[in-house]
Write an enzyme that holds these catalytic residues in place. Structure first.
Site, PDB file in Angstrom:
ATOM      1  N   ASP A 165       0.860  -1.189   0.000  1.00 34.23           N
ATOM      2  CA  ASP A 165       0.000   0.000   0.000  1.00 34.23           C
ATOM      3  C   ASP A 165       0.897   1.239   0.000  1.00 34.23           C
ATOM      4  OD1 ASP A 165      -2.511   1.378   0.070  1.00 34.23           O
ATOM      5  OD2 ASP A 165      -2.127   1.852   2.167  1.00 34.23           O
TER       6      ASP A 165
ATOM      7  N   ASP B 272      -2.880  -0.614   6.900  1.00 32.50           N
ATOM      8  CA  ASP B 272      -3.734  -1.003   5.781  1.00 32.50           C
ATOM      9  C   ASP B 272      -3.274  -2.298   5.129  1.00 32.50           C
ATOM     10  OD1 ASP B 272      -5.294   1.163   6.246  1.00 32.50           O
ATOM     11  OD2 ASP B 272      -4.782   2.256   4.419  1.00 32.50           O
TER      12      ASP B 272
ATOM     13  N   HIS C 146      -5.650   6.518   7.063  1.00 37.05           N
ATOM     14  CA  HIS C 146      -5.180   5.531   6.102  1.00 37.05           C
ATOM     15  C   HIS C 146      -3.682   5.313   6.237  1.00 37.05           C
ATOM     16  CE1 HIS C 146      -8.778   5.496   3.128  1.00 37.05           C
ATOM     17  NE2 HIS C 146      -9.175   5.792   4.353  1.00 37.05           N
TER      18      HIS C 146
END
Length: 223
Positions: free
Chosen positions: A7, A155, A150
Site C-alpha cells: 500500500d 492497511d 489511512h
C-alpha cells in the site's frame, strides 16, 4: 508461494500532475499467511502536502521533512518486493505512483504482470456491493478499531486478512504477531504423529463386498 501485500500513501491522486508518494508499506505472505517480514518507509515528497490529503492519511509536510527521498529507499523496497506477485487494493493506483517514482529515480517501472488487484477480486465476488477495504473488513469481521486514518502499514495488514478471505477463507494460524505463522505451522508439521489405522469388522467387510458385487460389474476391489 510468496506474495507481497503493498500500500502507498500520497500527496494526491495523480502522479502526472506532480503528486508524490509519502509512505510505502509491504508485508510478506507465504501460502497466504504473513511471515512477520515487512517493509515500511516514510518518504519526503519534496513538495507540500495538501490539507485534504492530510485529512485522509494524517501526515503533514512537517511530519515528512528530513525523511529519506524516494530514490534513497528504492533499492530496499525493490529487494523486498523481489520478483513476487504484488497484491494491492485498486492496484493500478499504487503501481502508477510507484512507477512514476521509480522512473524519476532512474529505475525501471514495475512489471504489470505481477499485479494482483484485490479490488477486482472483491468486485467479482461481491458484484454491486461496496468493496472498499473498510467494507471488506466489515463484511469479513476484521477488526477496524485502529484504522482512524489511512496508515499504509496498518492497511496492508488489514488487506492481507481480507485477501485471505477473498482467496478462500480464514485459516487457523493467521496472525500478525512477531512469531511467524509459517514457522509455527512448519514446527507442527515436523512433530511426531501417532498412526491411527482404520480397521473394519468382519461384518463391515462382508457388507462392503456385497455392495460392490451388486453395484459394480467386475470390480477391481474383488480381483
Amino acid at each position: 508461494m510468496r506474495e507481497v501485500v503493498l500500500d502507498t500513501e500520497t500527496t494526491g491522486f495523480d502522479p502526472l500532475t506532480g503528486d508524490r508518494v509519502i509512505e510505502v508499506a509491504a508485508i510478506e505472505l507465504v501460502n497466504l499467511l504473513p511471515t512477520g517480514r515487512h517493509f515500511h518507509a516514510l518518504v519526503d515528497p519534496e513538495r507540500d502536502v495538501p490539507p485534504e490529503s492530510t485529512r485522509v492519511h494524517g501526515f503533514t509536510r512537517a511530519d515528512l521533512e528530513g525523511k529519506p527521498k524516494f530514490r534513497d529507499i528504492a533499492a530496499a523496497m525493490l529487494d523486498f518486493l523481489a520478483d513476487s506477485p504484488i497484491v494491492a487494493h485498486n492496484a493500478p493506483f499504487d503501481f502508477g505512483f510507484l512507477d512514476a517514482e521509480l522512473l524519476r529515480a532512474g529505475r525501471p517501472a514495475l512489471d504489470r504482470a505481477r499485479m494482483v488487484d484485490s479490488l477486482v477480486l472483491a468486485k467479482a465476488r461481491f458484484p454491486g456491493a461496496p468493496n472498499s477495504l473498510d467494507a471488506l473488513c466489515r463484511r469479513f469481521g476484521i477488526d477496524l478499531s485502529e484504522r482512524t486514518t489511512h496508515n499504509a502499514l496498518l492497511d496492508v495488514k488489514l488487506l492481507a486478512a481480507a485477501y485471505l478471505e477473498l482467496r478462500g477463507g480464514r485459516q487457523s494460524g493467521l496472525s500478525f504477531e512477531e512469531a511467524p505463522a509459517v514457522a509455527l505451522l512448519a514446527t507442527e508439521a515436523r512433530a511426531p504423529r501417532t498412526p491411527r489405522p482404520i480397521l473394519l469388522s468382519a461384518e463391515q467387510e462382508a457388507a462392503h463386498r456385497a455392495f460392490v458385487e451388486k453395484a459394480i460389474k467386475d470390480a477391481l476391489w474383488l480381483r
